[in-house]
Motif scaffolding. Structure first.
Motif, PDB file in Angstrom:
ATOM      1  N   ALA A   1       0.827  -1.203   0.000  1.00 44.73           N
ATOM      2  CA  ALA A   1       0.000   0.000   0.000  1.00 44.73           C
ATOM      3  C   ALA A   1       0.863   1.255   0.000  1.00 44.73           C
ATOM      4  CB  ALA A   1      -0.927  -0.005   1.222  1.00 44.73           C
ATOM      5  N   VAL A   2       1.949   1.239   0.755  1.00 45.66           N
ATOM      6  CA  VAL A   2       2.860   2.393   0.770  1.00 45.66           C
ATOM      7  C   VAL A   2       3.441   2.613  -0.622  1.00 45.66           C
ATOM      8  CG1 VAL A   2       5.028   3.295   1.696  1.00 45.66           C
ATOM      9  CG2 VAL A   2       3.406   2.153   3.217  1.00 45.66           C
ATOM     10  N   GLY A   3       3.873   1.525  -1.261  1.00 44.44           N
ATOM     11  CA  GLY A   3       4.400   1.642  -2.620  1.00 44.44           C
ATOM     12  C   GLY A   3       3.366   2.175  -3.594  1.00 44.44           C
ATOM     13  N   GLY A   4       2.104   1.738  -3.429  1.00 42.46           N
ATOM     14  CA  GLY A   4       1.044   2.216  -4.300  1.00 42.46           C
ATOM     15  C   GLY A   4       0.771   3.702  -4.152  1.00 42.46           C
ATOM     16  N   LEU A   5       1.037   4.247  -2.968  1.00 44.24           N
ATOM     17  CA  LEU A   5       0.888   5.685  -2.760  1.00 44.24           C
ATOM     18  C   LEU A   5       2.074   6.460  -3.328  1.00 44.24           C
ATOM     19  CD1 LEU A   5      -0.462   5.771   0.916  1.00 44.24           C
ATOM     20  CD2 LEU A   5      -1.717   6.427  -1.144  1.00 44.24           C
ATOM     21  N   VAL A   6       3.270   5.920  -3.130  1.00 47.09           N
ATOM     22  CA  VAL A   6       4.489   6.654  -3.474  1.00 47.09           C
ATOM     23  C   VAL A   6       4.753   6.669  -4.978  1.00 47.09           C
ATOM     24  CG1 VAL A   6       7.001   6.664  -3.238  1.00 47.09           C
ATOM     25  CG2 VAL A   6       5.558   6.284  -1.225  1.00 47.09           C
ATOM     26  N   GLY A   7       4.659   5.510  -5.618  1.00 46.12           N
ATOM     27  CA  GLY A   7       5.074   5.389  -7.012  1.00 46.12           C
ATOM     28  C   GLY A   7       4.322   6.283  -7.981  1.00 46.12           C
ATOM     29  N   PRO A   8       3.002   6.125  -8.108  1.00 47.23           N
ATOM     30  CA  PRO A   8       2.273   6.965  -9.062  1.00 47.23           C
ATOM     31  C   PRO A   8       2.379   8.452  -8.756  1.00 47.23           C
ATOM     32  CG  PRO A   8       0.949   5.075  -8.414  1.00 47.23           C
ATOM     33  CD  PRO A   8       2.146   5.088  -7.504  1.00 47.23           C
ATOM     34  N   ALA A   9       2.374   8.804  -7.445  1.00 46.39           N
ATOM     35  CA  ALA A   9       2.463  10.226  -7.091  1.00 46.39           C
ATOM     36  C   ALA A   9       3.815  10.803  -7.488  1.00 46.39           C
ATOM     37  CB  ALA A   9       2.235  10.403  -5.585  1.00 46.39           C
ATOM     38  N   ALA A  10       4.892  10.085  -7.184  1.00 47.31           N
ATOM     39  CA  ALA A  10       6.227  10.572  -7.542  1.00 47.31           C
ATOM     40  C   ALA A  10       6.379  10.687  -9.052  1.00 47.31           C
ATOM     41  CB  ALA A  10       7.292   9.639  -6.967  1.00 47.31           C
ATOM     42  N   ALA A  11       5.855   9.697  -9.778  1.00 49.49           N
ATOM     43  CA  ALA A  11       5.935   9.748 -11.239  1.00 49.49           C
ATOM     44  C   ALA A  11       5.126  10.928 -11.787  1.00 49.49           C
ATOM     45  CB  ALA A  11       5.432   8.437 -11.833  1.00 49.49           C
ATOM     46  N   GLY A  12       3.957  11.201 -11.182  1.00 51.63           N
ATOM     47  CA  GLY A  12       3.141  12.320 -11.629  1.00 51.63           C
ATOM     48  C   GLY A  12       3.805  13.668 -11.380  1.00 51.63           C
ATOM     49  N   VAL A  13       4.433  13.810 -10.218  1.00 47.94           N
ATOM     50  CA  VAL A  13       5.144  15.053  -9.920  1.00 47.94           C
ATOM     51  C   VAL A  13       6.274  15.271 -10.918  1.00 47.94           C
ATOM     52  CG1 VAL A  13       6.658  16.177  -8.233  1.00 47.94           C
ATOM     53  CG2 VAL A  13       4.541  15.085  -7.475  1.00 47.94           C
ATOM     54  N   ALA A  14       7.015  14.206 -11.211  1.00 46.80           N
ATOM     55  CA  ALA A  14       8.120  14.328 -12.163  1.00 46.80           C
ATOM     56  C   ALA A  14       7.620  14.713 -13.551  1.00 46.80           C
ATOM     57  CB  ALA A  14       8.896  13.013 -12.225  1.00 46.80           C
TER      58      ALA A  14
END
Length: 269
Positions: free
Chosen positions: A203-216
């Motif tokens: 669940a932590v990975g699911g929050l971090v990955g897409p959000a970080a990719a979207g910010v980038a």
């Protein structure tokens, strides 16, 4: 086998949502998806029967997962790998649109990845019987993370289709044996708590990955930045997973009394 249902859901949902968008608009589609999801979850509850407790038999108290370095590495690898894993499901349609694919085509790519994931989960069953869950788990991680190279170089439908298939196969194999990995390395000792801990890491990975990719992607103005973030997360997760050793996770040498037996887990070390 039971995990194959997740892959099937990814096959069905994207085309349905793509068809609803022109009719209901984005807010209406999100509301409809939320209501249907809630209804499906409620309907699934009766299909999960509890296990009757044998009469006259004490149920041991659930233990606490090992807090040793091996377990922490496994949890950290799960965070990194699942962070990478969710990036294509959220950013592949946008990347495809930037390269001339319509929304329906983007949804079809996600559905194709889901179908390949379903296939990967089914193929993981005989693979696990031959090589062990630990080896299949690591191989699946390496395949779906390596598929980011295909995504980074894809500029049209053919390349994106190849990425979706390869990514999905690795994704399915990785997820399909995740619970079996815990069972192979630890046996039934606090099994539910250990699997729950890894689901929390997911669940932590699911929050971090897409959000970080979207910010980038927003900061650079390029969808390729999302691919780079996903690839970096995947490489980091694979590196941590490669550092995990069965003896470090279990805290006991393989073959000792009471230790879990992973005889084939060194096949891709």
């Amino acid at each position: 086998m039971a995990t194959a249902g997740g892959g099937l859901g990814t096959v069905v949902t994207p085309p349905v949502l793509a068809a609803l968008l022109p009719v209901l608009g984005l807010p209406g589609t999100l509301r409809a998806a939320g209501l249907v999801s809630a209804g499906v979850l409620v309907a699934c509850v009766p299909a999960c029967p509890g296990r009757p407790r044998p009469a006259g038999r004490r149920t041991p108290a659930a233990g606490r997962p090992s807090a040793g370095p091996g377990w922490r590495l496994l949890a950290a690898a799960t965070v990194g790998l699942t962070a990478a894993m969710f990036v294509p499901f959220t950013h592949l349609p946008g990347y495809a649109a930037a390269h001339g694919t319509d929304p329906a085509g983007g949804a079809a790519l996600v559905a194709l990845a889901g179908a390949a994931s379903l296939t990967g989960r089914l193929l993981a069953v005989p693979a696990q019987a031959r090589w062990g869950a630990w080896a299949v788990h690591r191989a699946g991680a390496a395949v779906f993370c390596g598929a980011f190279a295909l995504w980074a170089t894809a500029a049209g439908p053919t390349g994106l289709t190849a990425f979706a298939v390869v990514f999905g196969l690795g994704h399915g194999a990785y997820l399909g044996v995740a619970a079996a990995v815990v069972l192979q390395l630890h046996g039934t000792d606090a099994l539910a708590l250990r699997i729950g801990s890894l689901h929390a890491a997911t669940a932590v990975g699911g929050l971090v990955g897409p959000a970080a990719a979207g910010v980038a992607a927003d900061l650079t103005g390029s969808p390729s930045a999302a691919v780079a973030v996903g690839a970096a997360l995947g490489v980091a997760g694979c590196a941590v997973l490669a550092a995990v050793r069965p003896t470090a996770v279990t805290g006991r040498p393989a073959g000792s009394a009471g230790a879990a037996q992973p005889p084939r887990c060194r096949s891709i070390a």
